[in-house]
Motif scaffolding. Structure first.
Motif, short mmCIF file in Angstrom:
data_model
loop_
_atom_site.label_atom_id
_atom_site.label_comp_id
_atom_site.label_asym_id
_atom_site.label_seq_id
_atom_site.Cartn_x
_atom_site.Cartn_y
_atom_site.Cartn_z
N ILE A 1 0.95 -1.16 -0.04
CA ILE A 1 0.13 0.00 -0.01
C ILE A 1 0.76 1.10 -0.07
CG2 ILE A 1 -0.05 -0.02 2.61
CD1 ILE A 1 -2.93 1.43 2.14
N SER A 2 0.58 2.18 -0.79
CA SER A 2 1.36 3.54 -0.75
C SER A 2 -0.06 4.49 -0.47
CB SER A 2 1.51 3.96 -2.22
OG SER A 2 2.69 2.83 -2.61
N MET A 3 0.24 5.49 0.41
CA MET A 3 -0.65 6.20 1.06
C MET A 3 0.08 7.51 1.50
SD MET A 3 -1.30 4.35 4.62
CE MET A 3 -2.49 5.32 5.11
N THR A 4 -0.92 8.65 1.73
CA THR A 4 -0.69 9.82 2.33
C THR A 4 -0.64 9.75 4.01
OG1 THR A 4 -1.56 10.85 0.39
CG2 THR A 4 -1.20 12.29 2.20
N ILE A 5 0.41 10.19 4.33
CA ILE A 5 0.22 10.32 5.75
C ILE A 5 1.10 11.59 6.17
CG2 ILE A 5 1.37 9.10 7.89
CD1 ILE A 5 1.48 6.51 6.64
N ASN A 6 0.35 12.37 7.25
CA ASN A 6 0.73 13.48 7.52
C ASN A 6 1.09 14.49 6.26
OD1 ASN A 6 0.06 12.81 10.41
ND2 ASN A 6 2.30 12.11 10.37
N ASN A 7 0.38 14.58 5.31
CA ASN A 7 0.35 15.19 4.05
C ASN A 7 1.76 14.70 3.07
OD1 ASN A 7 -1.51 17.19 4.24
ND2 ASN A 7 -0.35 18.17 5.79
N GLU A 8 2.18 13.62 3.47
CA GLU A 8 3.36 13.08 2.86
C GLU A 8 2.99 11.76 2.11
OE1 GLU A 8 8.03 11.43 3.51
OE2 GLU A 8 6.94 12.29 5.15
N PHE A 9 3.22 11.55 0.84
CA PHE A 9 2.92 10.52 -0.02
C PHE A 9 4.27 9.45 0.33
CE2 PHE A 9 2.58 7.64 -3.47
CZ PHE A 9 1.14 7.12 -3.42
N ILE A 10 3.66 8.15 0.89
CA ILE A 10 4.63 7.36 1.11
C ILE A 10 4.45 6.23 -0.01
CG2 ILE A 10 5.28 5.59 2.98
CD1 ILE A 10 5.44 8.36 4.00
N ASP A 11 5.78 5.71 -0.54
CA ASP A 11 5.67 4.76 -1.39
C ASP A 11 5.92 3.54 -0.86
OD1 ASP A 11 6.50 2.79 -3.35
OD2 ASP A 11 7.77 4.05 -4.39
N GLY A 12 4.96 2.55 -0.76
CA GLY A 12 4.78 1.42 0.00
C GLY A 12 5.96 0.25 -0.45
N LYS A 13 6.26 0.53 -1.61
CA LYS A 13 7.26 -0.65 -1.86
C LYS A 13 8.88 -0.13 -1.80
CE LYS A 13 4.54 -3.28 -5.46
NZ LYS A 13 4.59 -3.81 -6.70
N ASN A 14 8.87 1.24 -1.49
CA ASN A 14 10.48 1.40 -1.41
C ASN A 14 10.48 2.91 -0.95
OD1 ASN A 14 13.16 1.67 -2.00
ND2 ASN A 14 13.14 2.65 -3.90
N TYR A 15 10.25 3.12 0.41
CA TYR A 15 10.48 4.28 1.14
C TYR A 15 11.67 4.47 2.03
CZ TYR A 15 8.89 7.58 4.65
OH TYR A 15 9.20 8.95 5.35
N ILE A 16 12.26 5.39 1.95
CA ILE A 16 13.55 5.71 2.79
C ILE A 16 13.00 6.42 4.02
CG2 ILE A 16 15.65 6.83 2.54
CD1 ILE A 16 15.36 4.52 0.36
N ILE A 17 13.22 5.97 5.02
CA ILE A 17 12.72 6.44 6.25
C ILE A 17 13.85 7.69 6.56
CG2 ILE A 17 12.50 5.86 8.70
CD1 ILE A 17 12.56 2.86 7.90
N LYS A 18 12.93 8.67 6.88
CA LYS A 18 13.68 9.97 7.34
C LYS A 18 13.60 10.37 8.65
CE LYS A 18 12.00 11.85 2.92
NZ LYS A 18 11.00 12.13 2.34
N GLY A 19 14.57 10.42 9.49
CA GLY A 19 14.61 10.68 10.71
C GLY A 19 14.69 9.66 11.82
N GLY A 20 14.98 9.93 13.02
CA GLY A 20 14.75 8.69 14.10
C GLY A 20 15.92 7.71 13.88
N LYS A 21 15.66 6.58 14.57
CA LYS A 21 16.80 5.52 14.75
C LYS A 21 16.81 4.83 13.47
CE LYS A 21 14.03 1.96 17.05
NZ LYS A 21 13.83 1.05 18.12
N ASN A 22 15.94 4.79 12.47
CA ASN A 22 15.89 4.05 11.22
C ASN A 22 16.04 5.01 10.14
OD1 ASN A 22 15.15 1.34 12.35
ND2 ASN A 22 13.16 2.23 12.87
N ASP A 23 16.64 6.17 10.22
CA ASP A 23 16.94 7.13 9.14
C ASP A 23 17.94 6.52 8.10
OD1 ASP A 23 16.90 9.79 7.92
OD2 ASP A 23 19.05 10.09 8.75
N GLY A 24 17.43 6.71 6.95
CA GLY A 24 17.92 6.23 5.99
C GLY A 24 17.80 4.51 5.30
N LYS A 25 17.20 4.02 6.43
CA LYS A 25 16.81 2.60 6.02
C LYS A 25 15.52 2.53 4.86
CE LYS A 25 18.36 0.40 10.19
NZ LYS A 25 17.94 -0.12 11.38
N ILE A 26 15.41 1.53 4.47
CA ILE A 26 14.27 1.28 3.52
C ILE A 26 13.23 0.72 4.30
CG2 ILE A 26 13.38 -0.17 1.47
CD1 ILE A 26 16.31 -0.39 0.45
N GLY A 27 12.08 1.39 4.10
CA GLY A 27 10.81 0.92 4.50
C GLY A 27 9.76 0.43 3.58
N LEU A 28 8.90 -0.33 4.19
CA LEU A 28 7.90 -0.78 3.20
C LEU A 28 6.43 -0.61 3.94
CD1 LEU A 28 9.53 -4.36 2.45
CD2 LEU A 28 9.57 -2.33 1.09
#
Length: 147
Positions: free
Chosen positions: A48-75
């Motif tokens: 699923i790709s979706m808008t969260i807090n006015n930001e569109f998250i690509d569900g198949k290839n999201y680069i995490i911004k901030g926090g302890k997972n900064d820069g990791k790939i998220g799904l």
């Protein structure tokens, strides 16, 4: 002869029946209670790709911004349970760590299929799934239309 015709009609109608998951696959758009435009894209392979807090998250290839997972790939993946009323949906946040998928959290939701082109979804960000659509959870409910 009438029995054969009736049997044929029943069998063909059953073979064309779609599951809720099949109906869900596609691109949906709507405006939330705050007037923010939201988009959700459900794929047949459970991303699923979706808008969260006015930001569109690509569900198949999201680069995490901030926090302890900064820069990791998220799904973002989803699971739907059509056997429940209302239909339940889990949006699952996954981090890819050392080549393995590790679940990091879930957004719990309920769905109401108004038609094949219109659904109502209630998203719970507090970890407690709504059991029905009502005035108390209206702020977290969005009417989505297929686009």
């Amino acid at each position: 002869m009438k029995k054969y015709l009736l049997l044929f009609l029943i069998l063909t109608s059953v073979s064309y029946a779609q599951t809720k998951k099949e109906i869900l696959v596609g691109t949906w758009q709507g405006i939330d209670a705050n007037g923010v435009k939201n988009k959700m894209i459900f794929t047949s392979d459970n991303f699923i790709s979706m808008t969260i807090n006015n930001e569109f998250i690509d569900g198949k290839n999201y680069i995490i911004k901030g926090g302890k997972n900064d820069g990791k790939i998220g799904l973002l993946k989803y699971q739907i349970d059509e056997s429940k009323i209302p239909v339940t949906l889990d949006v699952i946040a996954v981090a890819v760590e050392k080549g393995k998928e590790v679940e990091k959290g879930r957004i719990l939701a309920i769905l109401d299929f108004k038609s094949n082109d219109e659904i109502k979804i209630n998203l719970s960000l507090n970890g407690v799934r709504a059991t029905e659509f009502n005035e108390s959870n209206e702020a977290y409910t969005i009417l989505l239309k297929r686009s």
